[in-house]
Enzyme design. Structure first.
Site, mmCIF file in Angstrom:
data_model
loop_
_atom_site.group_PDB
_atom_site.id
_atom_site.type_symbol
_atom_site.label_atom_id
_atom_site.label_comp_id
_atom_site.label_asym_id
_atom_site.label_seq_id
_atom_site.Cartn_x
_atom_site.Cartn_y
_atom_site.Cartn_z
ATOM 1 N N HIS A 89 0.810 -1.213 0.000
ATOM 2 C CA HIS A 89 0.000 0.000 0.000
ATOM 3 C C HIS A 89 0.847 1.269 0.000
ATOM 4 C CE1 HIS A 89 0.543 -1.388 4.215
ATOM 5 N NE2 HIS A 89 0.903 -0.123 4.391
ATOM 6 N N ARG A 192 12.762 -4.649 4.915
ATOM 7 C CA ARG A 192 11.610 -5.412 5.394
ATOM 8 C C ARG A 192 10.407 -5.119 4.514
ATOM 9 N NH1 ARG A 192 7.852 -5.560 10.752
ATOM 10 N NH2 ARG A 192 7.096 -3.601 9.916
ATOM 11 N N ASP A 194 6.865 -4.936 4.437
ATOM 12 C CA ASP A 194 5.732 -4.859 5.363
ATOM 13 C C ASP A 194 4.454 -5.312 4.665
ATOM 14 O OD1 ASP A 194 4.535 -3.745 7.958
ATOM 15 O OD2 ASP A 194 3.398 -2.668 6.425
ATOM 16 N N GLU A 235 7.486 -9.483 6.407
ATOM 17 C CA GLU A 235 6.688 -9.380 7.635
ATOM 18 C C GLU A 235 5.339 -10.050 7.394
ATOM 19 O OE1 GLU A 235 3.607 -7.376 10.188
ATOM 20 O OE2 GLU A 235 3.903 -7.053 8.049
ATOM 21 N N HIS A 292 6.660 -3.277 17.505
ATOM 22 C CA HIS A 292 5.822 -2.080 17.612
ATOM 23 C C HIS A 292 4.336 -2.419 17.577
ATOM 24 C CE1 HIS A 292 6.185 -2.938 13.352
ATOM 25 N NE2 HIS A 292 5.128 -2.193 13.121
ATOM 26 N N ASP A 293 3.994 -3.628 17.180
ATOM 27 C CA ASP A 293 2.608 -4.088 17.230
ATOM 28 C C ASP A 293 2.387 -4.888 18.507
ATOM 29 O OD1 ASP A 293 1.737 -2.927 14.832
ATOM 30 O OD2 ASP A 293 2.546 -4.581 13.652
ATOM 31 N N ASP A 336 -11.978 -19.118 7.854
ATOM 32 C CA ASP A 336 -12.766 -20.262 8.290
ATOM 33 C C ASP A 336 -14.236 -19.853 8.396
ATOM 34 O OD1 ASP A 336 -13.720 -22.619 9.273
ATOM 35 O OD2 ASP A 336 -12.857 -22.408 11.272
ATOM 36 N N TYR A 343 -6.161 -11.877 16.917
ATOM 37 C CA TYR A 343 -4.971 -11.648 16.094
ATOM 38 C C TYR A 343 -3.749 -11.360 16.951
ATOM 39 C CZ TYR A 343 -2.001 -9.358 12.598
ATOM 40 O OH TYR A 343 -0.960 -9.010 11.777
ATOM 41 N N ARG A 398 -2.399 0.664 20.050
ATOM 42 C CA ARG A 398 -1.037 0.141 20.044
ATOM 43 C C ARG A 398 -0.039 1.045 20.772
ATOM 44 N NH1 ARG A 398 -0.463 -1.220 13.769
ATOM 45 N NH2 ARG A 398 -1.614 0.748 13.725
#
Length: 495
Positions: A89, A192, A194, A235, A292-293, A336, A343, A398
């Protein structure tokens, strides 16, 4: 530019251990003992319109509030660096998107964005297709915009309002990838990717890590990096099988399963689940306990049973009860039949262990002895507790794990005994040669059928040998190593 080393990488923003990159550099020298940190993952430092830097407007410059590319290069001469690239994005404030909104179908960037009605054969997903979608929010992943010509368009939007997904196959996206990745690669040895798994979208699928598309996209995006030999770390927060699959293809991966497995081991007093993972986990990985998450939960499905996950979750829920009115993490809507599954959990790792210094050092010791290169988040390096005050001020959920440290807070944090002991452990991990050798993990005797509390991890390289022995029931641990000066096994003292 320093190259990747098998030594600890610190994860930090450019303005949480100092006001900008220059102050970050100064504070690392001032407060962190020499040899404790050898790498830096600098979380997005580009101009951005949201999501704490992850809605990137452009990669041409460093955010002026943080510094310049010269500051990045100076840090890169002292630490091996990793920087982020958002493969999935862009910011809705970027030039490409603004051009599309201005010029409509005449814009060369028109096909860079994924039009919802054109993506689905029938213009909209069927009910079955809706249930299959892997979503990060309770509504469909799309957002409406009105172009300058008055036409309303619905575009794919996986995450937040300031971000819009891009089509990896569009020629304009290929140019965007090449131009920006070449620039980033000229400053860092590791990039990385993301939100990598969300790039693969096909009707009738989850639109998450869809094969073979995901490998095609990876081939396209890796070309600019291959020219310079720059490495890539994807990631992906999901079931550990994806990490195993990525590792089999020769890529660096994250060990996002380790945090929950360690929390379970310490809280239950049982080590058999952790031992199983240590035996099968990828060797070409970066290990984490905190980022950071939040603390990932989806990553350990099938490594832990639902009951074992609940044991950890219920305890962390109790720990974060004061923050609960403000702590609304989004659910991950699974494939599912549309059912939701937890999460991640919002909590610092130190708080998740009830701020018990011994338990925290035990967890870090296991992380540092786990195969892979350890990453330590800046809040974790300072044994930081949940920042409930940030939530009370109205910051996003967060923020509980994204505290910005003042000079006084830094001085107080590094003076804490647990932090001093952690620094000593980090220095040992970075300096002892055995970690470049062979790994072995051995379970202790069973306390009941199929269950054990003890484990031993050993690393050997030529004459160097070090061993971590720990008991999850008593929370005791001991590190011994061969001292080439005395020619004897010596106990590592952390204080």
């Amino acid at each position: 530019m320093k190259q990747i080393e098998n030594k600890i990488m610190l994860i930090t923003y450019g303005n949480t251990l100092g006001a900008d990159l220059k102050e970050l550099e100064q504070n690392l020298k001032k407060y962190i003992p020499r040899g404790a940190v050898c790498g830096l993952h600098l979380l997005p430092f580009y101009p951005s319109s949201g999501d704490r830097g992850f809605a990137v407007i452009n990669y041409d410059t460093v955010d002026p509030a943080l510094g310049t590319w010269e500051d990045i290069d100076r840090l890169g001469s002292q630490y091996y660096l990793m920087a982020d690239f958002m493969l999935n994005h862009v910011s809705i404030r970027c030039d490409e998107f603004r051009d599309y909104m201005e010029r409509g179908d005449a814009s060369p960037y028109r096909d860079m964005f994924i039009h919802w009605d054109e993506f689905w054969p029938g213009g909209e997903p069927s009910e079955e297709e809706r249930k299959m979608l892997y979503c990060r929010k309770p509504v469909l992943p799309k957002m409406d915009f009105v172009r300058k010509d008055g036409k309303k368009v619905s575009l794919w939007n996986t995450f937040f309002q300031e971000q819009i997904d891009i089509n990896p196959y569009a020629p304009a996206t290929g140019d965007y990838y090449a131009r920006n990745l070449k620039r980033i690669a000229s400053h860092v040895p590791l990039v990385r990717f993301d939100a990598f798994a969300y790039t693969s979208k096909r009707p009738g699928t989850s639109c998450f890590f869809v094969e073979p598309e995901i490998w095609e996209i990876l081939d396209l995006s890796m070309k600019p990096l291959e020219e310079t030999g720059t490495r890539m770390l994807a990631e992906i927060h999901e079931n550990y099988h994806i990490q195993l699959k990525m590792a089999e293809h020769g890529y660096w991966v994250y060990d996002f399963a380790l945090p929950m497995l360690l929390l379970h081991a310490i809280k239950s007093g049982q080590s058999q689940r952790l031992i199983h993972w240590l035996k099968i986990c990828p060797r070409n990985q970066f290990t984490t306990l905190d980022t950071h998450d939040g603390i990932g939960v989806v990553d350990v499905v099938d490594l832990l049973s639902d009951e074992e996950i609940d044991l950890v979750r219920d305890d962390v829920d109790d720990i974060t009860r004061d923050a609960r009115p403000y702590l609304r993490f989004p659910s991950m809507i699974k494939t599912d039949k549309g059912k939701s599954r937890l999460y991640q959990m919002g909590c610092t790792f130190y708080s998740a262990l009830r701020c018990n210094d011994n338990d925290y050092l035990l967890a870090r010791a296991v992380q540092f002895f786990t195969p892979g290169i350890p990453q330590v988040y800046y809040v974790g390096m300072l044994a930081g507790e949940n920042d409930v005050e940030a939530l009370m001020r109205g910051e996003e959920p967060r923020s509980i794990n994204r505290h910005t440290y003042s000079e006084r807070e830094l001085e107080e944090a590094v003076a804490k005994p647990v932090v001093k002991q952690l620094f000593r452990l980090m220095q040992f991990r970075n300096s002892y040669p055995a970690f470049d050798g062979d790994f072995a993990v051995t379970p202790g005797p069973e306390v009941s059928p199929g269950k054990t509390s003890r484990l031993t991890i050993t690393w050997t390289h030529n004459s160097y040998r070090c061993t971590l022995s720990c008991d999850m029931e008593t929370k005791s641990f001991d590190i011994t190593y061969f001292d080439p000066d005395t020619r004897e096994m010596t106990r590592l003292l952390l204080s």
